[in-house]
Scaffold this active site. Structure first.
Site, PDB file in Angstrom:
ATOM      1  N   LYS A  45      34.539  34.050  35.624  1.00 32.85           N
ATOM      2  CA  LYS A  45      34.357  32.888  34.729  1.00 32.85           C
ATOM      3  C   LYS A  45      32.945  32.800  34.389  1.00 32.85           C
ATOM      4  O   LYS A  45      32.863  31.511  33.972  1.00 32.85           O
ATOM      5  CB  LYS A  45      34.758  31.495  35.531  1.00 32.85           C
ATOM      6  CG  LYS A  45      36.316  31.779  36.356  1.00 32.85           C
ATOM      7  CD  LYS A  45      37.268  32.835  35.777  1.00 32.85           C
ATOM      8  CE  LYS A  45      37.832  32.347  34.576  1.00 32.85           C
ATOM      9  NZ  LYS A  45      38.989  33.208  33.934  1.00 32.85           N
ATOM     10  N   HIS A 101      32.393  42.186  39.979  1.00 38.13           N
ATOM     11  CA  HIS A 101      32.266  40.750  40.587  1.00 38.13           C
ATOM     12  C   HIS A 101      31.432  40.985  41.761  1.00 38.13           C
ATOM     13  O   HIS A 101      31.399  39.923  42.388  1.00 38.13           O
ATOM     14  CB  HIS A 101      33.495  39.851  40.424  1.00 38.13           C
ATOM     15  CG  HIS A 101      34.114  39.716  39.084  1.00 38.13           C
ATOM     16  ND1 HIS A 101      33.284  39.305  38.256  1.00 38.13           N
ATOM     17  CD2 HIS A 101      35.284  39.586  38.857  1.00 38.13           C
ATOM     18  CE1 HIS A 101      33.985  38.923  37.216  1.00 38.13           C
ATOM     19  NE2 HIS A 101      35.240  38.856  37.674  1.00 38.13           N
ATOM     20  N   SER A 131      36.124  26.571  34.778  1.00 38.52           N
ATOM     21  CA  SER A 131      36.913  27.411  34.202  1.00 38.52           C
ATOM     22  C   SER A 131      37.577  27.995  35.381  1.00 38.52           C
ATOM     23  O   SER A 131      38.750  28.362  35.356  1.00 38.52           O
ATOM     24  CB  SER A 131      35.864  28.531  33.573  1.00 38.52           C
ATOM     25  OG  SER A 131      36.790  29.684  33.037  1.00 38.52           O
TER      26      SER A 131
END
Length: 285
Positions: A45, A101, A131
């Site tokens: 995000k 990530h 988010s």
């Protein structure tokens, strides 16, 4: 559903088991990088999807087919996710583009040997939290936020672990000359300049007209129309966009609509403590 049902525990962090199987993580650990690979490294995000739009367009010299023919998870796949093993990555032309990530210290050994180029995208953690909250509500593969979500987020007890640990791991990376640090906020403030700087980092020498076309195409309102990037093709049982759109607002400061004054103050206190030794100057500070 709970963390025990939806997540696997990998090297101290939670990962959604739907995307991260034991087989995909083994593939990831043995992955062989090439020197001209391009890696987008980000905490979730933080602008990942946006960068998965920008980078292929730069690499292709602005050819829109680069973002119109493959969904973003296949055009710039996550190294640690289960699709990576079926995409015939070794057959892709250079430069190959990937996303991760994962924290810097968890990257496969090959990365440190060949030193591919990395674009590290960061974002104000309060906006990341906001988010993340909405995405967690719509995704059947992530634990629903619940009343204690703020504390879970700040403690790193969420999918992909602590924002603080992730950001600091990449900021503390060795051999920083092959890493470009950029923020979501910079992209919002001047997207054309951002595109130009990324192109320069990737040694893609594009004229001003191409840079402008790429920047225009990657404006949030325009990218949102791209069905290869807006996740509209994902089944509702996996990603319920009637609750919230995947590409929701694309703005800075939406955390003000999510956090109370007391919650924001608590967030700031935790941030100040956890980031006290970080020398990097963030745009949002």
């Amino acid at each position: 559903m709970t963390e025990a049902e939806l997540y696997t525990f990998y090297k101290g962090i939670f990962l959604p088991v739907y995307f991260h199987t034991s087989q995909s993580l083994k593939y990831f650990e043995k992955f062989s990088f090439q020197p001209d690979d391009i890696i987008i490294a980000s905490y979730p995000k933080s602008g990942t999807t946006w960068m998965q739009e920008i980078v292929p367009l730069i690499v292709s010299g602005g050819d829109p087919a680069s973002v119109e023919t493959l969904p973003n998870w296949d055009r710039v796949p996550w190294l640690e996710e289960n699709r990576i093993g079926i995409l015939n990555i070794h057959k892709r032309p250079s430069p190959r583009m990937f996303t991760t990530h994962i924290q810097y210290n968890m990257i496969p050994p090959s990365f440190f040997e060949v030193k591919p180029r990395v674009i590290n995208v960061m974002r104000n953690p309060k906006d990341v939290f906001t988010s993340y909250f909405y995405y967690s509500e719509m995704s059947s593969n992530w634990v629903s936020p619940g009343s204690q979500f703020l504390h879970k987020f700040l403690d790193g007890k969420v999918a992909y672990g602590s924002w603080f640990d992730h950001v600091k791991s990449w900021l503390n990376a060795e051999d920083k000359e092959h890493i470009m640090y950029i923020s979501y906020e910079e992209m919002i403030m001047d997207l054309k300049d951002t595109v130009a700087r990324i192109a320069q980092f990737l040694q893609k020498f594009l004229d001003a007209e191409v840079i402008e076309k790429i920047a225009d195409r990657c404006l949030f309102k325009n990218m949102k129309k791209n069905n290869m990037s807006n996740y509209k093709s994902v089944p509702r049982e996996q990603l319920d966009q009637t609750k919230s759109e995947f590409l929701r607002k694309g703005i800075v400061g939406d955390w003000k609509n999510q956090l109370t004054v007391e919650e924001a103050e608590y967030f700031d206190a935790v941030y100040k403590d956890k980031m006290k030794d970080v020398q990097y100057k963030f745009v949002w500070e």
